[in-house]
Design a protein around this motif. Structure first.
Motif, PDB file in Angstrom:
ATOM      1  N   VAL A 193       7.777  -2.823   7.607  1.00 51.05           N
ATOM      2  CA  VAL A 193       6.338  -2.476   7.663  1.00 51.05           C
ATOM      3  C   VAL A 193       5.660  -2.576   6.299  1.00 51.05           C
ATOM      4  CG1 VAL A 193       6.737  -0.959   9.632  1.00 51.05           C
ATOM      5  CG2 VAL A 193       6.756   0.004   7.321  1.00 51.05           C
ATOM      6  N   GLY A 194       6.465  -2.586   5.225  1.00 46.92           N
ATOM      7  CA  GLY A 194       5.903  -2.644   3.880  1.00 46.92           C
ATOM      8  C   GLY A 194       5.656  -1.271   3.294  1.00 46.92           C
ATOM      9  N   GLU A 247       2.869   1.078   0.947  1.00 55.79           N
ATOM     10  CA  GLU A 247       1.481   1.186   0.510  1.00 55.79           C
ATOM     11  C   GLU A 247       1.362   0.953  -0.997  1.00 55.79           C
ATOM     12  OE1 GLU A 247      -1.100   1.390   2.246  1.00 55.79           O
ATOM     13  OE2 GLU A 247      -0.789   2.583   4.062  1.00 55.79           O
ATOM     14  N   SER A 277      -1.601   7.589  -0.284  1.00 55.38           N
ATOM     15  CA  SER A 277      -0.361   6.817  -0.382  1.00 55.38           C
ATOM     16  C   SER A 277       0.841   7.671  -0.759  1.00 55.38           C
ATOM     17  CB  SER A 277      -0.519   5.684  -1.398  1.00 55.38           C
ATOM     18  OG  SER A 277      -0.730   6.212  -2.699  1.00 55.38           O
ATOM     19  N   ARG A 321       2.693   2.992  10.266  1.00 56.12           N
ATOM     20  CA  ARG A 321       1.956   2.266   9.228  1.00 56.12           C
ATOM     21  C   ARG A 321       2.879   2.030   8.048  1.00 56.12           C
ATOM     22  NH1 ARG A 321      -1.895   6.639   6.196  1.00 56.12           N
ATOM     23  NH2 ARG A 321      -1.125   5.532   4.375  1.00 56.12           N
ATOM     24  N   LYS A 322       2.333   1.451   6.994  1.00 61.01           N
ATOM     25  CA  LYS A 322       3.160   1.208   5.824  1.00 61.01           C
ATOM     26  C   LYS A 322       3.736   2.525   5.287  1.00 61.01           C
ATOM     27  CE  LYS A 322       1.013  -3.047   4.090  1.00 61.01           C
ATOM     28  NZ  LYS A 322       0.335  -3.676   2.931  1.00 61.01           N
TER      29      LYS A 322
END
Length: 567
Positions: A437-438, A440, A447, A504-505
């Motif tokens: 997902v990566g 932030e 973050s 999410r990230k």
């Protein structure tokens, strides 16, 4: 005493002839004479003026509180029942004269009891104005200022900028730029900046930074101040002064007392403070005797307040030698005691004074750990770090978490932190998810993920709850298995669950409120990130999130306009 029936006694004597009875009488006379001589010896040699005796066996409510206390005979016995005048010396420096019968005095004191009383009286005699002696106060003030400077550097100059070291050291102690760093100083006291998410040239703790400065300036300090202390623990000409200070400092992370106190009254030996156990009006805690630095704490609060006590304030108190001192920064005066509360506080203090239950020294001093000569100072290595050599720095923080030895680098061996294959498996799952997902950008708002327990005492957190928050929003909550904190396997499992839930990230920073797990988490996750091919600059960072101290909470209230400025 129970009487013996005459008929029985006559029957017993009938078994003895005249020669036996004569011998019994002789033995009886000898025994009576021995008792008389023993009494005379005790009176003339042991119960003499200025002798120290222990009070025992008092039965009245007023007298019971003195049982076990050591006092001094101040004269000959008086009255029909031969009561001795016994002087009691309280920790406040005040004295009281009691009239005590010889049968309630124990002159046969063990050496251990006499030594404890000697140290107690030494602490009482240290000062007569309620303050730390000026030479000691000068060194302590410099230590506290160095620590605040170091914390400001660690935090990226959060509290003051555009001030060089010498400008900062010359600031008035009432300047907010001095008080600001005090709020969280002891939360980070023995934590390397890198563990708290800070990056500075020298990755050394506040404690190490201050110690290094003392080591570098030991000779000048001893020459300028050592001879003036005139305190036995500092040795001839004060040559042990700096070594003593470093020993005291090494315990501050776990023996510091930070909290809300009722400032009750000034006495010769310090200021009487009463801790609040909670916000309940009826809850009073321990009674402390604390010495001021430049001023007597009680006089200072009176001067800044309306001249009445008890008043409430927030203070930081540390152990020094065999007494307690505050660090020169306080918040208050805040609340003033109502007439009912004042009576309750004064009764609470009087009971503590009479029973000698006032806390006047730190744990290390009370257990005799500072009785021996202090250890030698560490050396400064070529890389400008400290070499503690064989100095024992095995300590525990206030929550029972073992700390790493000061001056040593943390081990690169993951197994040294108790990491198992199960931990590695869970870490690898987290790494795979993060790669998918990566992560932030660290600049993006929200973050960071904060992992924080609901409370840090069992009363505050009886259900062992912990939350994971993005900003101020809880995104996942869980319970951990054992007090006082979650384990590595639990946090890794819950972290993966949280990441999968938010969809999410992965946050760029993961802030963990359990210090002992920061390094193991960093190591096991870095190992996993490497295995899945994630570059170092693309990985989330693991940092420590310290629980707010009482002083920090008070400073936050001030900054929000809910309290008086610090002084």
């Amino acid at each position: 005493m129970e009487t013996f029936p005459l008929d029985n006694l006559t029957e017993i004597l009938s078994y003895f002839d005249l020669s036996d009875l004569s011998e019994l009488k002789s033995v009886s006379n000898t025994f009576e004479q021995a008792v008389s001589e023993r009494k005379k010896y005790i009176y003339n040699h042991l119960l003499r003026p200025d002798a120290q005796v222990q009070i025992i066996g008092l039965q009245s409510d007023k007298g019971k509180v003195h049982n076990g206390r050591i006092g001094t005979i101040k004269g000959k016995p008086k009255g029909e029942d031969d009561r001795f005048p016994i002087e009691i010396l309280y920790l406040t420096g005040e004295t009281e004269l009691l009239a005590v019968k010889a049968t309630n005095l124990n002159p046969f004191l063990p050496e251990h009891s006499l030594e404890l009383e000697r140290k107690r009286r030494q602490a009482i005699s240290y000062t007569q104005d309620g303050r730390v002696r000026e030479p000691h106060g000068m060194v302590l003030d410099q230590i506290f200022m160095l620590a605040r400077w170091s914390y400001n550097e660690m935090s990226g100059h959060t509290f003051f900028r555009n001030l060089d070291f010498f400008q900062y050291m010359s600031l008035s102690r009432s300047d907010p730029r001095v008080g600001g760093p005090n709020a969280a100083l002891f939360s980070f006291y023995k934590v390397k900046p890198s563990l708290a998410g800070y990056s500075i040239p020298h990755d050394e703790t506040i404690f190490d930074s201050v110690v290094k400065s003392l080591v570098q300036n030991e000779q000048q300090l001893v020459q300028a101040i050592g001879k003036k202390t005139k305190w036995p623990a500092d040795g001839p000409n004060g040559h042990l002064l700096v070594r003593n200070m470093v020993r005291f400092m090494s315990t501050w992370d776990r023996e510091v007392i930070i909290g809300k106190f009722w400032v009750v009254k000034s006495v010769k030996t310090g200021t009487i403070l009463v801790a609040e156990n909670s916000d309940e009006s009826s809850s009073l805690g321990k009674v402390y005797l604390v010495k001021g630095l430049g001023s007597n704490i009680g006089d200072l609060f009176l001067r800044l307040g309306d001249g009445t006590t008890p008043v409430q304030g927030v203070l930081t108190v540390v152990p020094v030698y065999n007494f307690l001192a505050y660090d020169g920064i306080a918040l208050g005066p805040n609340n003033r005691a109502s007439p009912l509360k004042k009576k309750q506080i004064l009764n609470h203090v009087e009971a503590a004074v009479k029973s000698d239950s006032i806390v006047y020294q730190g744990e290390s001093a009370s257990f005799g750990k500072w009785d021996e000569e202090p250890p030698i100072l560490p050396c400064i290595r070529g890389d400008d770090s400290l070499d503690w050599g064989r100095v024992n720095t095995d300590t525990e923080d206030q929550r029972g978490v073992s700390n790493t030895c000061e001056g040593e680098n943390l081990s690169d061996d993951v197994n040294a932190h108790g990491v198992t294959e199960d931990h590695r498996r869970k870490a690898k799952e987290i790494a795979k998810h993060a790669k998918k997902v990566g992560v932030e950008s660290i600049q993006k708002k929200g973050s960071s993920l904060t992992i924080r327990r609901f409370g840090y005492t069992q009363d505050e957190n009886p259900n062992l709850m912990c939350a994971m928050m993005l900003g101020s929003n809880p995104v996942h909550m869980f319970t951990f298995s054992e007090w006082p904190s979650y384990k590595l396997n639990e946090i890794l499992e819950e972290l993966l669950t949280c990441f999968e839930m938010i969809g999410r990230k992965v946050p760029a920073i993961i802030m963990v409120d359990e210090l002992s797990l920061v390094e193991p988490m960093k190591m096991v996750l870095d190992e996993a990130f490497s295995m899945v091919g994630m570059k170092e600059d693309k990985r989330p960072k693991i940092v420590w999130y310290p629980p707010p101290s009482a002083m920090e909470q008070a400073f936050n209230q001030v900054n929000q306009g809910h309290g008086p400025p610090p002084f």
